[in-house]
Design an enzyme around this catalytic site. Structure first.
Site, PDB file in Angstrom:
ATOM      1  N   ASN A   4       0.839  -1.197   0.000  1.00  0.00           N
ATOM      2  CA  ASN A   4       0.000   0.000   0.000  1.00  0.00           C
ATOM      3  C   ASN A   4       0.883   1.260   0.000  1.00  0.00           C
ATOM      4  O   ASN A   4       1.459   1.647   1.021  1.00  0.00           O
ATOM      5  CB  ASN A   4      -0.893  -0.063   1.255  1.00  0.00           C
ATOM      6  CG  ASN A   4      -1.861   1.087   1.338  1.00  0.00           C
ATOM      7  OD1 ASN A   4      -1.606   2.162   0.797  1.00  0.00           O
ATOM      8  ND2 ASN A   4      -2.957   0.859   2.023  1.00  0.00           N
ATOM      9  N   HIS A  19       0.110   4.348  -0.192  1.00  0.00           N
ATOM     10  CA  HIS A  19      -0.379   5.454   0.651  1.00  0.00           C
ATOM     11  C   HIS A  19       0.218   5.350   2.049  1.00  0.00           C
ATOM     12  O   HIS A  19       0.599   6.343   2.657  1.00  0.00           O
ATOM     13  CB  HIS A  19      -1.900   5.424   0.775  1.00  0.00           C
ATOM     14  CG  HIS A  19      -2.585   5.798  -0.489  1.00  0.00           C
ATOM     15  ND1 HIS A  19      -2.485   7.062  -1.033  1.00  0.00           N
ATOM     16  CD2 HIS A  19      -3.345   5.086  -1.343  1.00  0.00           C
ATOM     17  CE1 HIS A  19      -3.161   7.105  -2.164  1.00  0.00           C
ATOM     18  NE2 HIS A  19      -3.691   5.906  -2.381  1.00  0.00           N
ATOM     19  N   ASP A  43     -14.594   4.234   9.138  1.00  0.00           N
ATOM     20  CA  ASP A  43     -14.569   5.662   9.496  1.00  0.00           C
ATOM     21  C   ASP A  43     -15.951   6.309   9.605  1.00  0.00           C
ATOM     22  O   ASP A  43     -16.183   7.100  10.529  1.00  0.00           O
ATOM     23  CB  ASP A  43     -13.726   6.456   8.481  1.00  0.00           C
ATOM     24  CG  ASP A  43     -12.239   6.322   8.741  1.00  0.00           C
ATOM     25  OD1 ASP A  43     -11.856   5.815   9.813  1.00  0.00           O
ATOM     26  OD2 ASP A  43     -11.445   6.728   7.865  1.00  0.00           O
ATOM     27  N   ASP A  82      -0.324  -3.798  11.597  1.00  0.00           N
ATOM     28  CA  ASP A  82      -1.621  -4.454  11.501  1.00  0.00           C
ATOM     29  C   ASP A  82      -2.601  -3.649  12.346  1.00  0.00           C
ATOM     30  O   ASP A  82      -2.252  -3.179  13.434  1.00  0.00           O
ATOM     31  CB  ASP A  82      -1.561  -5.912  11.972  1.00  0.00           C
ATOM     32  CG  ASP A  82      -2.699  -6.725  11.358  1.00  0.00           C
ATOM     33  OD1 ASP A  82      -3.009  -6.525  10.170  1.00  0.00           O
ATOM     34  OD2 ASP A  82      -3.300  -7.552  12.063  1.00  0.00           O
TER      35      ASP A  82
END
Ligand code: IMP
Length: 193
Positions: free
Chosen positions: A9, A11, A151, A68
């Site tokens: 990833n 990002h 979120d 994680d």
């Protein structure tokens, strides 16, 4: 100092790189020509984070780290926890995961939950873990369009808005991931002294 992050990833790689001084260069599995997902077979965040870091360390023998993260809901005995990405089944789907969470918490008055991130560093063969936690509540319907995952239904304690209603900067200042990365970054800096 080069340090490898057990992730594909980019990002995440960028996020960590931004928080470190120029003394560190963060590289990913992509830089090793490896686009495989490392199996996450542990039953705790600590185990999974360690498994990923060890996989990279054992395969390539270099300094590295892994992370994680999971959402732990009190009324669900800590679920979805390590299964957060695939709570509603494989392949992981954020929308279905949130639907399942809301369904499982229907009529449940205890809405307490927390996000937890564990980063594992293996430096010169020595293993060290860094934890970031943010406590909050699961609301009963989605609010906000930013962020990802859970979120839209997570309101951190002390706030009235969800993570998905915050800017990325606001979220990073208080989030599980932000906290764990800052602890990790502070430790790395002590290695340079
Ligand atoms: P990972 O270990 O960072 O890949 O996170 C595992 C799963 O936890 C993700 O697929 C999301 O479902 C959830 N998750 C992790 N971090 C966040 C976050 O900051 N907000 C919402 N959900 C998250």
């Amino acid at each position: 100092m080069k340090i490898y992050f057990a992730t594909n990833n980019l990002h995440k790689v960028e996020e960590v790189q931004k928080m470190l001084s120029g003394d560190f260069e963060i590289l990913s599995l992509k830089d090793l020509g490896n686009t495989l997902e490392i199996p996450e077979t542990g039953s705790t965040l600590e185990e999974n984070s360690l498994l990923k870091a060890r996989y990279l360390h054992n395969t390539f023998g270099m300094n590295c780290f892994a992370d994680d993260t999971g959402l732990e809901v009190e009324a669900l005995d800590g679920a979805p926890g390590v299964y957060s990405a695939r709570y509603a089944g494989k392949p992981g789907d954020d929308c279905k995961n949130v639907d399942m969470l809301l369904e499982n918490l229907k009529n449940e008055p205890n809405r307490n939950a927390r996000f937890r991130t564990i980063i594992t560093l293996i430096n010169d063969g020595r293993e060290k873990q860094f934890e970031g936690v943010v406590n909050g509540k699961i609301i009963d319907e989605r609010r906000g369009n930013n962020g990802f995952g859970y979120d839209p239904v997570f309101v951190p304690n002390g706030y009235v808005i969800t993570f998905a209603e915050m800017t990325a900067g606001e979220k990073n200042r208080i989030s599980h991931r932000g906290i764990s990365i800052r602890k990790f970054a502070d430790f790395l800096l002590t290695l340079m002294k």
